[in-house]
Write a protein that holds these residues in place. Structure first.
Motif, mmCIF file in Angstrom:
data_model
loop_
_atom_site.group_PDB
_atom_site.id
_atom_site.type_symbol
_atom_site.label_atom_id
_atom_site.label_comp_id
_atom_site.label_asym_id
_atom_site.label_seq_id
_atom_site.Cartn_x
_atom_site.Cartn_y
_atom_site.Cartn_z
ATOM 1 N N ALA A 37 7.426 -5.937 -4.631
ATOM 2 C CA ALA A 37 6.866 -6.404 -3.355
ATOM 3 C C ALA A 37 7.689 -5.875 -2.187
ATOM 4 O O ALA A 37 7.141 -5.515 -1.135
ATOM 5 C CB ALA A 37 6.826 -7.935 -3.336
ATOM 6 N N GLU B 58 4.396 -12.776 0.158
ATOM 7 C CA GLU B 58 3.403 -12.677 1.234
ATOM 8 C C GLU B 58 3.956 -13.241 2.539
ATOM 9 O O GLU B 58 3.757 -12.657 3.610
ATOM 10 C CB GLU B 58 2.129 -13.418 0.837
ATOM 11 C CG GLU B 58 1.023 -13.303 1.862
ATOM 12 C CD GLU B 58 -0.293 -13.871 1.364
ATOM 13 O OE1 GLU B 58 -1.087 -14.320 2.211
ATOM 14 O OE2 GLU B 58 -0.529 -13.864 0.136
ATOM 15 N N PHE C 226 -0.884 -9.563 -1.421
ATOM 16 C CA PHE C 226 -0.470 -8.911 -2.656
ATOM 17 C C PHE C 226 -1.412 -9.237 -3.811
ATOM 18 O O PHE C 226 -1.872 -10.372 -3.961
ATOM 19 C CB PHE C 226 0.945 -9.345 -3.059
ATOM 20 C CG PHE C 226 2.025 -8.739 -2.219
ATOM 21 C CD1 PHE C 226 2.507 -7.470 -2.492
ATOM 22 C CD2 PHE C 226 2.571 -9.443 -1.153
ATOM 23 C CE1 PHE C 226 3.509 -6.908 -1.726
ATOM 24 C CE2 PHE C 226 3.577 -8.892 -0.378
ATOM 25 C CZ PHE C 226 4.050 -7.620 -0.658
ATOM 26 N N GLU D 110 4.495 -14.611 -5.612
ATOM 27 C CA GLU D 110 3.505 -14.006 -4.715
ATOM 28 C C GLU D 110 3.443 -14.665 -3.338
ATOM 29 O O GLU D 110 3.477 -13.956 -2.319
ATOM 30 C CB GLU D 110 2.131 -13.999 -5.384
ATOM 31 C CG GLU D 110 1.109 -13.102 -4.679
ATOM 32 C CD GLU D 110 0.455 -13.759 -3.487
ATOM 33 O OE1 GLU D 110 -0.094 -13.045 -2.634
ATOM 34 O OE2 GLU D 110 0.482 -15.005 -3.400
ATOM 35 N N GLN E 225 4.641 -0.247 -7.502
ATOM 36 C CA GLN E 225 3.842 -0.741 -6.387
ATOM 37 C C GLN E 225 2.971 0.374 -5.858
ATOM 38 O O GLN E 225 3.378 1.537 -5.797
ATOM 39 C CB GLN E 225 4.754 -1.266 -5.274
ATOM 40 C CG GLN E 225 4.016 -1.843 -4.069
ATOM 41 C CD GLN E 225 3.921 -0.881 -2.907
ATOM 42 O OE1 GLN E 225 4.836 -0.116 -2.653
ATOM 43 N NE2 GLN E 225 2.797 -0.911 -2.191
#
Length: 236
Positions: free
Chosen positions: A126, A62, A76, A58, A92
């Motif tokens: 992501a 980011e 996120f 994560e 997503q």
């Protein structure tokens, strides 16, 4: 029900849900074979692995988002769909507050075989946000619907026929770039996973256990071999 995860909690609630899942293999990342999932590690280890990998992926996702798409919301949120009958899946979306959300189903957590596969899947999702794929697909869908409806109107169509033309255009518009988006997300995701300390090549071996969609016209996913090559090319 979707359980909030946000990289810090949701651990013990997963443990009871991971046992004995029997789901069809469908999902945007890849499609494993249908049938009972063979969990290669203990239920406890599967849940803890997911949390550990997510905590590492994560912040890197980011950081890449803020660098490459600074105008986007890059905070996120990773959540778990805790329905044990859900398909093996990860996807997503963007929530009502504008936060990018990565949703992973419990059967997907159970199905992956190692940290690298889990990291690649999270990074791939992501990447869809970073590359603005939802917005780009929405624009393509609207444009194609308008083109088809306009053409039908010029041909004299009206009412239901006009609606049908618009719907057909929307379907085609939503799929025309779908394979390109997947390959782009594979490439960006590979670099995110690598920067988070994982091996994306090993993570992409996930496709070896997934049925190959082939190169179907207007298919939503490219051939598995193309996806593995996209990962390799991104890391060269």
């Amino acid at each position: 029900m979707i359980a909030r995860f946000r990289i810090t909690v949701l651990l013990l609630p997963l443990l009871a849900l991971l046992a004995g899942c029997d789901v069809p293999g469908t999902g945007p990342v890849a499609r494993p074979p249908a049938g009972t999932i063979d969990i290669p590690i203990s239920v406890d280890a599967a849940a803890r692995r997911f949390v550990s990998v997510a905590e590492r992926v994560e912040p890197v996702a980011e950081r890449v988002c803020r660098r490459d798409a600074p105008d986007l919301n890059c905070d996120f949120r990773i959540v778990v769909d805790d329905n044990p009958q859900a398909p093996i899946n990860a996807f997503q979306l963007v929530d009502k507050s504008g936060h990018p959300v990565i949703v992973v189903t419990v059967p997907m957590i159970a199905y992956v075989q190692n940290d690298d596969e889990m990291a690649f899947i999270l990074s791939h999702e992501a990447a869809h946000h970073i590359a603005r794929h939802l917005d780009r697909r929405r624009e393509s869908t609207r444009a194609a619907a308008l083109i088809f409806a306009s053409a039908a109107a010029r041909g004299g169509a009206s009412g239901a026929a006009l609606d049908t033309a618009a719907r057909l255009g929307a379907v085609l518009g939503s799929r025309v770039y779908a394979k390109d988006y997947e390959l782009e997300a594979d490439a960006i995701g590979a670099r995110i996973a690598r920067d988070a300390g994982f091996d994306p090549i090993n993570g992409a071996r996930y496709f070896e256990r997934s049925p190959d969609p082939g190169n179907r016209f207007l298919g939503t996913h490219p051939p598995n071999s193309n996806r593995v090559e996209a990962v390799r090319a991104a890391l060269r």
